[in-house]
Design a protein around this motif. Structure first.
Motif, PDB file in Angstrom:
ATOM      1  N   HIS A 187     -67.510  31.691  28.890  1.00  0.00           N
ATOM      2  CA  HIS A 187     -68.038  30.374  29.262  1.00  0.00           C
ATOM      3  C   HIS A 187     -69.434  30.098  28.721  1.00  0.00           C
ATOM      4  O   HIS A 187     -69.924  28.974  28.855  1.00  0.00           O
ATOM      5  CB  HIS A 187     -68.055  30.243  30.793  1.00  0.00           C
ATOM      6  CG  HIS A 187     -66.701  30.310  31.421  1.00  0.00           C
ATOM      7  ND1 HIS A 187     -65.792  29.276  31.335  1.00  0.00           N
ATOM      8  CD2 HIS A 187     -66.084  31.297  32.132  1.00  0.00           C
ATOM      9  CE1 HIS A 187     -64.681  29.609  31.986  1.00  0.00           C
ATOM     10  NE2 HIS A 187     -64.832  30.827  32.470  1.00  0.00           N
ATOM     11  N   GLY A 188     -70.080  31.070  28.139  1.00  0.00           N
ATOM     12  CA  GLY A 188     -71.433  30.858  27.641  1.00  0.00           C
ATOM     13  C   GLY A 188     -72.463  31.040  28.736  1.00  0.00           C
ATOM     14  O   GLY A 188     -72.394  32.000  29.517  1.00  0.00           O
ATOM     15  N   LEU A 189     -73.403  30.120  28.834  1.00  0.00           N
ATOM     16  CA  LEU A 189     -74.485  30.205  29.810  1.00  0.00           C
ATOM     17  C   LEU A 189     -74.066  29.489  31.094  1.00  0.00           C
ATOM     18  O   LEU A 189     -73.821  28.286  31.089  1.00  0.00           O
ATOM     19  CB  LEU A 189     -75.771  29.605  29.233  1.00  0.00           C
ATOM     20  CG  LEU A 189     -76.312  30.361  28.015  1.00  0.00           C
ATOM     21  CD1 LEU A 189     -77.323  29.521  27.256  1.00  0.00           C
ATOM     22  CD2 LEU A 189     -76.944  31.684  28.447  1.00  0.00           C
ATOM     23  N   VAL A 190     -74.011  30.231  32.181  1.00  0.00           N
ATOM     24  CA  VAL A 190     -73.474  29.723  33.442  1.00  0.00           C
ATOM     25  C   VAL A 190     -74.565  29.758  34.508  1.00  0.00           C
ATOM     26  O   VAL A 190     -75.206  30.789  34.716  1.00  0.00           O
ATOM     27  CB  VAL A 190     -72.274  30.576  33.904  1.00  0.00           C
ATOM     28  CG1 VAL A 190     -71.690  30.021  35.197  1.00  0.00           C
ATOM     29  CG2 VAL A 190     -71.201  30.630  32.818  1.00  0.00           C
ATOM     30  N   ALA A 191     -74.781  28.623  35.196  1.00  0.00           N
ATOM     31  CA  ALA A 191     -75.755  28.556  36.286  1.00  0.00           C
ATOM     32  C   ALA A 191     -75.150  29.157  37.551  1.00  0.00           C
ATOM     33  O   ALA A 191     -73.923  29.122  37.745  1.00  0.00           O
ATOM     34  CB  ALA A 191     -76.166  27.108  36.538  1.00  0.00           C
ATOM     35  N   PRO A 192     -75.983  29.713  38.438  1.00  0.00           N
ATOM     36  CA  PRO A 192     -75.461  30.319  39.663  1.00  0.00           C
ATOM     37  C   PRO A 192     -74.594  29.382  40.498  1.00  0.00           C
ATOM     38  O   PRO A 192     -73.627  29.830  41.132  1.00  0.00           O
ATOM     39  CB  PRO A 192     -76.734  30.731  40.414  1.00  0.00           C
ATOM     40  CG  PRO A 192     -77.733  30.972  39.340  1.00  0.00           C
ATOM     41  CD  PRO A 192     -77.433  29.940  38.299  1.00  0.00           C
ATOM     42  N   ASP A 193     -74.902  28.092  40.516  1.00  0.00           N
ATOM     43  CA  ASP A 193     -74.131  27.143  41.323  1.00  0.00           C
ATOM     44  C   ASP A 193     -72.920  26.566  40.608  1.00  0.00           C
ATOM     45  O   ASP A 193     -72.159  25.799  41.202  1.00  0.00           O
ATOM     46  CB  ASP A 193     -75.032  25.993  41.795  1.00  0.00           C
ATOM     47  CG  ASP A 193     -75.808  26.362  43.057  1.00  0.00           C
ATOM     48  OD1 ASP A 193     -75.637  27.494  43.546  1.00  0.00           O
ATOM     49  OD2 ASP A 193     -76.604  25.526  43.538  1.00  0.00           O
ATOM     50  N   ASP A 194     -72.747  26.891  39.335  1.00  0.00           N
ATOM     51  CA  ASP A 194     -71.530  26.439  38.638  1.00  0.00           C
ATOM     52  C   ASP A 194     -70.312  27.062  39.309  1.00  0.00           C
ATOM     53  O   ASP A 194     -70.340  28.219  39.739  1.00  0.00           O
ATOM     54  CB  ASP A 194     -71.570  26.865  37.168  1.00  0.00           C
ATOM     55  CG  ASP A 194     -72.545  26.039  36.349  1.00  0.00           C
ATOM     56  OD1 ASP A 194     -73.048  25.027  36.866  1.00  0.00           O
ATOM     57  OD2 ASP A 194     -72.815  26.432  35.193  1.00  0.00           O
ATOM     58  N   ARG A 195     -69.236  26.294  39.389  1.00  0.00           N
ATOM     59  CA  ARG A 195     -68.017  26.784  40.039  1.00  0.00           C
ATOM     60  C   ARG A 195     -66.964  27.098  38.975  1.00  0.00           C
ATOM     61  O   ARG A 195     -66.651  26.257  38.133  1.00  0.00           O
ATOM     62  CB  ARG A 195     -67.499  25.750  41.036  1.00  0.00           C
ATOM     63  CG  ARG A 195     -68.471  25.504  42.193  1.00  0.00           C
ATOM     64  CD  ARG A 195     -67.978  24.398  43.109  1.00  0.00           C
ATOM     65  NE  ARG A 195     -66.772  24.770  43.813  1.00  0.00           N
ATOM     66  CZ  ARG A 195     -66.747  25.426  44.984  1.00  0.00           C
ATOM     67  NH1 ARG A 195     -67.884  25.769  45.564  1.00  0.00           N
ATOM     68  NH2 ARG A 195     -65.607  25.717  45.569  1.00  0.00           N
ATOM     69  N   LEU A 196     -66.448  28.322  39.034  1.00  0.00           N
ATOM     70  CA  LEU A 196     -65.462  28.781  38.061  1.00  0.00           C
ATOM     71  C   LEU A 196     -64.266  29.381  38.782  1.00  0.00           C
ATOM     72  O   LEU A 196     -64.400  29.964  39.860  1.00  0.00           O
ATOM     73  CB  LEU A 196     -66.065  29.851  37.138  1.00  0.00           C
ATOM     74  CG  LEU A 196     -67.306  29.488  36.332  1.00  0.00           C
ATOM     75  CD1 LEU A 196     -67.848  30.724  35.628  1.00  0.00           C
ATOM     76  CD2 LEU A 196     -66.993  28.396  35.324  1.00  0.00           C
ATOM     77  N   MET A 197     -63.107  29.249  38.163  1.00  0.00           N
ATOM     78  CA  MET A 197     -61.939  29.956  38.662  1.00  0.00           C
ATOM     79  C   MET A 197     -62.072  31.434  38.305  1.00  0.00           C
ATOM     80  O   MET A 197     -62.580  31.775  37.236  1.00  0.00           O
ATOM     81  CB  MET A 197     -60.667  29.385  38.031  1.00  0.00           C
ATOM     82  CG  MET A 197     -60.332  27.970  38.470  1.00  0.00           C
ATOM     83  SD  MET A 197     -59.945  27.872  40.234  1.00  0.00           S
ATOM     84  CE  MET A 197     -58.463  28.880  40.313  1.00  0.00           C
ATOM     85  N   PRO A 198     -61.664  32.337  39.185  1.00  0.00           N
ATOM     86  CA  PRO A 198     -61.647  33.755  38.812  1.00  0.00           C
ATOM     87  C   PRO A 198     -60.848  33.934  37.517  1.00  0.00           C
ATOM     88  O   PRO A 198     -59.760  33.373  37.363  1.00  0.00           O
ATOM     89  CB  PRO A 198     -60.959  34.418  40.001  1.00  0.00           C
ATOM     90  CG  PRO A 198     -61.256  33.507  41.156  1.00  0.00           C
ATOM     91  CD  PRO A 198     -61.208  32.124  40.567  1.00  0.00           C
ATOM     92  N   TYR A 199     -61.397  34.683  36.596  1.00  0.00           N
ATOM     93  CA  TYR A 199     -60.740  34.827  35.302  1.00  0.00           C
ATOM     94  C   TYR A 199     -60.861  36.267  34.812  1.00  0.00           C
ATOM     95  O   TYR A 199     -61.665  37.054  35.328  1.00  0.00           O
ATOM     96  CB  TYR A 199     -61.357  33.871  34.269  1.00  0.00           C
ATOM     97  CG  TYR A 199     -62.801  34.171  33.903  1.00  0.00           C
ATOM     98  CD1 TYR A 199     -63.112  34.947  32.773  1.00  0.00           C
ATOM     99  CD2 TYR A 199     -63.861  33.692  34.670  1.00  0.00           C
ATOM    100  CE1 TYR A 199     -64.417  35.221  32.432  1.00  0.00           C
ATOM    101  CE2 TYR A 199     -65.164  33.957  34.342  1.00  0.00           C
ATOM    102  CZ  TYR A 199     -65.453  34.727  33.217  1.00  0.00           C
ATOM    103  OH  TYR A 199     -66.756  34.999  32.885  1.00  0.00           O
TER     104      TYR A 199
END
Length: 255
Positions: A187-199
C-alpha cells in the motif's frame, strides 16, 4: 529687494544638475526593494501553506501537488511564492518561494516498516469473520495468534515486538496520525488511522515501485518533511531514494 539674475540662474543650474545626477528608479529596482523588505519581514503563513511550499520545493520541477487547496495557492501567489506554469494549468514554486521554504523548519515524519503477514490466520479470527477494515496502527502491531500445542515460528514472534517500535515512533512526534507512516510494500505509505482490510503478501504479488511511492509521497505532501526512519538498513535505503537526508536511528529486522 534686488535679485541678482546671474545668481538665480546659477542656483537653478545646480538644482537641475543634482536632479539629473540621481539614479532613475526603474520598476525592476522597486520590485527588488519590495522583495528584500518582504524577505526581511516575511508575511505570516498558515501551516498548510508552509507544508505546500516545502513539498513543491522538494519536487524536481517545483510543482505543487494537486492536493493543495486553491485558497492556499492563491495566498502563496499573492506573496510571490507560487505561480502558474507557462501552460497555465499547474502551480509551481518561485525562487522567492524556495528561499522562504528554506527559511522555515520542516515538519517531522517518522517512517517505520509495516509487518507483512503470509497467511490470514496470523490475524485475530474475529477480524476475518467481521470482514471490516481495521486501523493500520492495529493491523500492523497486533500480536499474532499462537498455537498452544507448538511454539509460533520465530518470524511471527518478532511481530509481537513490533508494537514497541510503534511506541518509539509515537514518542518522537506530537501528532501520530499526521507525522507517522507505515511503509507497506503493498500500500505504500500508510497513516495510523487509515483503514485497511487484513491482507497477506504472497511471493508473486506486485509490490509498490519506488516511482509510485515517490508520487504518493508528493501527493500526500510528505516529501518536504524531515524524516526519521525506524527500521533496518534495507528500509532506510528505500526511503533515502525519496528523502536523501533521512535520519536512520534504529537498525532492526524487517518484518
Amino acid at each position: 529687494m534686488d535679485i541678482d539674475t546671474d545668481d538665480l540662474l546659477e542656483a537653478i543650474e545646480e538644482i537641475t544638475t543634482a536632479t539629473t545626477d540621481e539614479e532613475p528608479t526603474t520598476p525592476e529596482a522597486e520590485t527588488e526593494e519590495e522583495e528584500l523588505e518582504d524577505e526581511t519581514n516575511p508575511p505570516p503563513l498558515r501551516a498548510a501553506q508552509r507544508l505546500a511550499l516545502h513539498t513543491a520545493d522538494a519536487h524536481p520541477t517545483g510543482h505543487f501537488p494537486h492536493t493543495v487547496e486553491d485558497i492556499h495557492l492563491t495566498a502563496l501567489q499573492g506573496h510571490g511564492y507560487a505561480r502558474l506554469d507557462d501552460d497555465g494549468d499547474a502551480w509551481v514554486i518561485t525562487q522567492k518561494g524556495s528561499r522562504r521554504a528554506l527559511s522555515e523548519d520542516r515538519l517531522p515524519l517518522v517512517i517505520l516498516p509495516a509487518t507483512a503477514r503470509l497467511d490470514l490466520s496470523e490475524y485475530p479470527a474475529e477480524w476475518i469473520e467481521d470482514g471490516e477494515p481495521v486501523h493500520a496502527d492495529e493491523l500492523y502491531t497486533v500480536d499474532s495468534p499462537e498455537d498452544d500445542a507448538e511454539p509460533a515460528p520465530a518470524r511471527l514472534r518478532t511481530i509481537s515486538n513490533f508494537d514497541n517500535l510503534y511506541v518509539q515512533a509515537e514518542e518522537l512526534v506530537a501528532n501520530p496520525n499526521e507525522e507517522i507512516r507505515f511503509l507497506s510494500l503493498v500500500h505504500g505509505l500508510v497513516a495510523p488511522d487509515d483503514r485497511l482490510m487484513p491482507y497477506v503478501v504472497a511471493p508473486n504479488d506486485v509490490l509498490i515501485s519506488r516511482e509510485s511511492l515517490h508520487a504518493q509521497a508528493h501527493q500526500d505532501q510528505l516529501t518536504g518533511r524531515q524524516v526519521t526512519v525506524l527500521g533496518s538498513e534495507a528500509v532506510h535505503q528505500m526511503i533515502a531514494t525519496i528523502w536523501p537526508d533521512a535520519v536512520h536511528v534504529f537498525a532492526g529486522a524487517d518484518h
